[in-house]
Write an enzyme that holds these catalytic residues in place. Sequence first.
Site, PDB file in Angstrom:
ATOM      1  N   GLN A 316      79.641 -46.097  13.314  1.00 19.67           N
ATOM      2  CA  GLN A 316      80.026 -45.940  11.910  1.00 19.67           C
ATOM      3  C   GLN A 316      81.428 -45.350  11.792  1.00 19.67           C
ATOM      4  O   GLN A 316      82.199 -45.717  10.909  1.00 19.67           O
ATOM      5  CB  GLN A 316      79.023 -45.044  11.180  1.00 19.67           C
ATOM      6  N   GLU A 317      81.756 -44.443  12.706  1.00 21.66           N
ATOM      7  CA  GLU A 317      83.061 -43.792  12.635  1.00 21.66           C
ATOM      8  C   GLU A 317      84.197 -44.721  13.051  1.00 21.66           C
ATOM      9  O   GLU A 317      85.248 -44.733  12.417  1.00 21.66           O
ATOM     10  CB  GLU A 317      83.071 -42.542  13.523  1.00 21.66           C
ATOM     11  N   SER A 318      84.016 -45.493  14.125  1.00 24.36           N
ATOM     12  CA  SER A 318      85.167 -46.207  14.699  1.00 24.36           C
ATOM     13  C   SER A 318      84.872 -47.618  15.163  1.00 24.36           C
ATOM     14  O   SER A 318      85.770 -48.281  15.682  1.00 24.36           O
ATOM     15  CB  SER A 318      85.702 -45.421  15.905  1.00 24.36           C
TER      16      SER A 318
END
Length: 488
Positions: A316-318
């Site tokens: 989700q972050e990267s």
Amino acid sequence: MPTALPDHFRRVRRGHAALVVALLLSLVPERPEVPNGRHLEDVLARDFISVHTRNTPTTYYEGRQGPTGFEYELMRRFAAHLDVSLTLDASHHISGVLDAVRREGDLGAAALPLDPTLEGVIFSRPILDLQPLLVYRRGLPPVKALDDLDDLAIATLGGSGTDLVLRELQAEHPELSWRESADLEVAELLGLVEDGTLDAAVIFEHQFRLNRLFFPAVERGFVLGEPLSMAWAFPAGRGLGLVEEANRFLESLRMEGELERLVARYFGHDDYLEYVGARTFIDHVHKRLPEYAELFREAARNTHFDWKLLAALGYQESHWDPQATSPTGVRGLMMLTLPTAGDLDVDDRLDPEQSIDGGARYLRSLKDRLPESITGEDRLFMAMAAYNVGLGHLYDARRITERRGGDPDLWRDVRESLPLLQEREWHSQTRHGYARGGEPVIYVRNIRRYHEILSYVDRSQQQFHRLDVRLPAEHEREAFEVVPSVRQ
């Protein structure tokens, strides 16, 4: 039929636009003759510059790594350019910013439309184009032109510049009518469209891009008129030195390409929270995850999390890109802020091993710092929300939950309060102010979906490096492919 509109809207009467425009044009102020440079010398002598702004996503707010926002970044750089400190007053609506600039302070930076007819202020050179856009509630017949607006309840923000564009259009289309308020912000206006109080609203295009995921029932309609110009406002009568220095500073940013990069950073990315869908995610599992799976397992052993949960958070972050950099400057596979990386002794945020280990330890620290009254999955979900929006904003949402009669220890209640941090009525009562409160709601839900898919794959193939497994059947994948919505 839409419900009655709130009292803070006032009706703009049909057919009065031409008279209003004529009156505005008659009020163009004459610049007083004041020795050039007095205001600038005053700022330099006292060693700080006082700026009036608004607590909104396009101007200034408290983000994951502290103060952020497009205009905050410009203000901060301008203060550094002058070699003075920066003081901010973000307690205003847009009209309040201009009033404060006339009375006190050095400049106003609050997505202000350049309007040379205003008395008591002088504007800088244009900073950013502001394209008015009509948006409308999903389910209505398509709204693609002015003729489609008949009998619709439309509103806009008074003093934002969109009201001026509507007045110009009304001169050519006398039947056009709308309501406007100077007491709302964009998120509140979009909320009124989504809940049926309004049928449509006129905002700026970049504002819609920043907010569209939080209001999935609001559709893009069509652009209205020509773009306006965003500019800074300075008090008239105090000399032109500070204005001219600001113009030189802004022009240098433009010539160096830095202004364009800042616009792209803050307004060019609106898909950060999009859920990519099961098939795309599985493709990334095949091609990207094997390189980092053992690092996630090691971090999970050290922090007592499910490694698949950490992997889902990292995705989700990267999207498992160790070189990723967010619009606000967080970096690496787990997108750590610079201060957080320092606290965790992470020397290189772009090193996957350090980033994954640091991200896992940061999530553990957030979970451990939550009140003991939060238990089970609620504790995990709130820790993940804090990873996205910060503990301070999460605590603000918990206090709002209590005031609304909910349980601040239950994620299902807190997730209903988090989007309220986008509304001035609520965030003005909190310690940490405005936050993109819809973000952590979508963020947590996306991570849960990715985690569910990883768990399915892991059950199907225990040796995770051999990922030749079928996707879940259509009925099994149904939960994975719902369009993100903060209202669920």
